[in-house]
Design a protein around this motif. Structure first.
Motif, PDB file in Angstrom:
ATOM      1  N   ILE A   1      14.956  -3.745 -14.417  1.00  0.00           N
ATOM      2  CA  ILE A   1      14.309  -2.939 -15.461  1.00  0.00           C
ATOM      3  C   ILE A   1      14.618  -1.461 -15.272  1.00  0.00           C
ATOM      4  CG2 ILE A   1      12.061  -2.222 -16.369  1.00  0.00           C
ATOM      5  CD1 ILE A   1      11.151  -5.162 -15.724  1.00  0.00           C
ATOM      6  N   GLY A   2      14.737  -1.045 -14.015  1.00  0.00           N
ATOM      7  CA  GLY A   2      15.010   0.360 -13.739  1.00  0.00           C
ATOM      8  C   GLY A   2      13.776   1.234 -13.824  1.00  0.00           C
ATOM      9  N   ALA A   3      12.632   0.649 -13.536  1.00  0.00           N
ATOM     10  CA  ALA A   3      11.365   1.407 -13.536  1.00  0.00           C
ATOM     11  C   ALA A   3      10.758   1.287 -12.143  1.00  0.00           C
ATOM     12  CB  ALA A   3      10.416   0.836 -14.581  1.00  0.00           C
ATOM     13  N   ASP A   4       9.725   2.074 -11.889  1.00  0.00           N
ATOM     14  CA  ASP A   4       9.095   1.981 -10.576  1.00  0.00           C
ATOM     15  C   ASP A   4       8.260   0.702 -10.486  1.00  0.00           C
ATOM     16  OD1 ASP A   4       6.032   2.889 -11.058  1.00  0.00           O
ATOM     17  OD2 ASP A   4       7.396   4.046 -12.339  1.00  0.00           O
ATOM     18  N   MET A   5       8.011   0.292  -9.259  1.00  0.00           N
ATOM     19  CA  MET A   5       7.336  -0.979  -9.015  1.00  0.00           C
ATOM     20  C   MET A   5       5.939  -1.035  -9.628  1.00  0.00           C
ATOM     21  SD  MET A   5       7.058  -3.191  -5.521  1.00  0.00           S
ATOM     22  CE  MET A   5       8.823  -3.347  -5.385  1.00  0.00           C
ATOM     23  N   SER A   6       5.213   0.071  -9.638  1.00  0.00           N
ATOM     24  CA  SER A   6       3.857   0.047 -10.198  1.00  0.00           C
ATOM     25  C   SER A   6       3.890  -0.214 -11.708  1.00  0.00           C
ATOM     26  CB  SER A   6       3.107   1.332  -9.883  1.00  0.00           C
ATOM     27  OG  SER A   6       3.727   2.436 -10.492  1.00  0.00           O
ATOM     28  N   THR A   7       4.875   0.349 -12.394  1.00  0.00           N
ATOM     29  CA  THR A   7       5.006   0.120 -13.837  1.00  0.00           C
ATOM     30  C   THR A   7       5.334  -1.338 -14.121  1.00  0.00           C
ATOM     31  OG1 THR A   7       5.716   2.390 -14.208  1.00  0.00           O
ATOM     32  CG2 THR A   7       6.280   0.802 -15.921  1.00  0.00           C
ATOM     33  N   VAL A   8       6.288  -1.876 -13.371  1.00  0.00           N
ATOM     34  CA  VAL A   8       6.671  -3.277 -13.561  1.00  0.00           C
ATOM     35  C   VAL A   8       5.489  -4.186 -13.228  1.00  0.00           C
ATOM     36  CG1 VAL A   8       8.228  -5.118 -12.778  1.00  0.00           C
ATOM     37  CG2 VAL A   8       9.115  -2.802 -13.181  1.00  0.00           C
ATOM     38  N   SER A   9       4.770  -3.872 -12.175  1.00  0.00           N
ATOM     39  CA  SER A   9       3.607  -4.677 -11.794  1.00  0.00           C
ATOM     40  C   SER A   9       2.543  -4.675 -12.887  1.00  0.00           C
ATOM     41  CB  SER A   9       3.006  -4.161 -10.487  1.00  0.00           C
ATOM     42  OG  SER A   9       3.892  -4.398  -9.422  1.00  0.00           O
ATOM     43  N   ARG A  10       2.347  -3.536 -13.558  1.00  0.00           N
ATOM     44  CA  ARG A  10       1.381  -3.476 -14.664  1.00  0.00           C
ATOM     45  C   ARG A  10       1.830  -4.377 -15.821  1.00  0.00           C
ATOM     46  NH1 ARG A  10       1.025   2.007 -13.317  1.00  0.00           N
ATOM     47  NH2 ARG A  10       2.409   2.611 -15.008  1.00  0.00           N
ATOM     48  N   HIS A  11       3.131  -4.348 -16.139  1.00  0.00           N
ATOM     49  CA  HIS A  11       3.641  -5.222 -17.196  1.00  0.00           C
ATOM     50  C   HIS A  11       3.444  -6.693 -16.827  1.00  0.00           C
ATOM     51  CE1 HIS A  11       5.296  -2.241 -19.879  1.00  0.00           C
ATOM     52  NE2 HIS A  11       6.044  -1.717 -18.926  1.00  0.00           N
ATOM     53  N   LEU A  12       3.721  -7.030 -15.578  1.00  0.00           N
ATOM     54  CA  LEU A  12       3.543  -8.403 -15.117  1.00  0.00           C
ATOM     55  C   LEU A  12       2.079  -8.815 -15.190  1.00  0.00           C
ATOM     56  CD1 LEU A  12       6.004  -8.243 -12.116  1.00  0.00           C
ATOM     57  CD2 LEU A  12       6.258  -9.725 -14.124  1.00  0.00           C
ATOM     58  N   ALA A  13       1.183  -7.913 -14.843  1.00  0.00           N
ATOM     59  CA  ALA A  13      -0.250  -8.209 -14.901  1.00  0.00           C
ATOM     60  C   ALA A  13      -0.707  -8.480 -16.334  1.00  0.00           C
ATOM     61  CB  ALA A  13      -1.048  -7.054 -14.302  1.00  0.00           C
ATOM     62  N   VAL A  14      -0.184  -7.720 -17.279  1.00  0.00           N
ATOM     63  CA  VAL A  14      -0.547  -7.948 -18.689  1.00  0.00           C
ATOM     64  C   VAL A  14      -0.117  -9.351 -19.115  1.00  0.00           C
ATOM     65  CG1 VAL A  14      -0.019  -7.247 -21.072  1.00  0.00           C
ATOM     66  CG2 VAL A  14      -0.521  -5.513 -19.345  1.00  0.00           C
ATOM     67  N   LEU A  15       1.109  -9.724 -18.762  1.00  0.00           N
ATOM     68  CA  LEU A  15       1.617 -11.053 -19.127  1.00  0.00           C
ATOM     69  C   LEU A  15       0.852 -12.162 -18.400  1.00  0.00           C
ATOM     70  CD1 LEU A  15       5.412 -10.186 -19.143  1.00  0.00           C
ATOM     71  CD2 LEU A  15       4.033 -10.815 -21.139  1.00  0.00           C
ATOM     72  N   LYS A  16       0.516 -11.923 -17.155  1.00  0.00           N
ATOM     73  CA  LYS A  16      -0.244 -12.922 -16.392  1.00  0.00           C
ATOM     74  C   LYS A  16      -1.652 -13.078 -16.957  1.00  0.00           C
ATOM     75  CE  LYS A  16      -2.020 -14.042 -11.852  1.00  0.00           C
ATOM     76  NZ  LYS A  16      -2.335 -13.575 -10.533  1.00  0.00           N
ATOM     77  N   ASN A  17      -2.317 -11.971 -17.257  1.00  0.00           N
ATOM     78  CA  ASN A  17      -3.676 -12.031 -17.804  1.00  0.00           C
ATOM     79  C   ASN A  17      -3.729 -12.709 -19.164  1.00  0.00           C
ATOM     80  OD1 ASN A  17      -4.721 -10.794 -15.530  1.00  0.00           O
ATOM     81  ND2 ASN A  17      -4.615  -8.746 -16.413  1.00  0.00           N
ATOM     82  N   ALA A  18      -2.624 -12.657 -19.896  1.00  0.00           N
ATOM     83  CA  ALA A  18      -2.558 -13.321 -21.199  1.00  0.00           C
ATOM     84  C   ALA A  18      -2.251 -14.814 -21.062  1.00  0.00           C
ATOM     85  CB  ALA A  18      -1.498 -12.654 -22.078  1.00  0.00           C
ATOM     86  N   GLY A  19      -1.937 -15.253 -19.826  1.00  0.00           N
ATOM     87  CA  GLY A  19      -1.650 -16.667 -19.601  1.00  0.00           C
ATOM     88  C   GLY A  19      -0.191 -17.039 -19.787  1.00  0.00           C
ATOM     89  N   ILE A  20       0.684 -16.048 -19.904  1.00  0.00           N
ATOM     90  CA  ILE A  20       2.104 -16.303 -20.146  1.00  0.00           C
ATOM     91  C   ILE A  20       2.856 -16.543 -18.838  1.00  0.00           C
ATOM     92  CG2 ILE A  20       4.233 -15.289 -21.084  1.00  0.00           C
ATOM     93  CD1 ILE A  20       2.283 -13.728 -23.040  1.00  0.00           C
ATOM     94  N   LEU A  21       2.450 -15.851 -17.783  1.00  0.00           N
ATOM     95  CA  LEU A  21       3.097 -15.970 -16.478  1.00  0.00           C
ATOM     96  C   LEU A  21       2.127 -16.483 -15.434  1.00  0.00           C
ATOM     97  CD1 LEU A  21       4.966 -12.535 -16.150  1.00  0.00           C
ATOM     98  CD2 LEU A  21       5.785 -14.646 -17.216  1.00  0.00           C
TER      99      LEU A  21
END
Length: 110
Positions: free
Chosen positions: A46-66
């Motif tokens: 992605i080319g972003a910092d780990m905290s930004t990517v982790s926030r995106h992953l958390a959104v997808l996980k909280n929605a039940g997608i990941l």
């Protein structure tokens, strides 16, 4: 609309909203192609910092997608519901239809 039906549509909207970001769409595509990835791999791609990517992953996980699995110090993510890719196919169909329609409209003006 009764409250049960309203709750159903609100839940659908939450899932769609969770995917409504280019980075999150990229993550879903990457996981579909690879099966699973660790946060460090996704951060690099992605080319972003780990905290930004982790926030995106958390959104997808909280929605039940990941879903995630911790292995030692690394966390690996994978699609919880691969059928989400059917939605992507539908979105691509809408985009193609819109493109054809726009070409037809602009050709009619020429």
């Amino acid at each position: 609309m009764n409250s049960e039906l309203k709750a159903k549509y609100e839940a659908r909207a939450r899932v769609i909203k969770a995917m409504a970001h280019p980075t999150r769409l990229f993550i879903v595509d990457e996981l579909a192609a690879k099966g699973e990835c660790c946060v460090c791999e996704l951060t690099e791609k992605i080319g972003a910092d780990m905290s930004t990517v982790s926030r995106h992953l958390a959104v997808l996980k909280n929605a039940g997608i990941l879903e995630d699995e911790k292995r030692g110090l690394q966390v690996f993510y994978k699609l919880r519901v691969p059928c989400v890719l059917n939605f992507f196919d539908c979105v691509e169909g809408v985009m193609q239809c819109s493109t054809r329609s726009q070409r037809g409209t602009s050709a009619g003006r020429a």
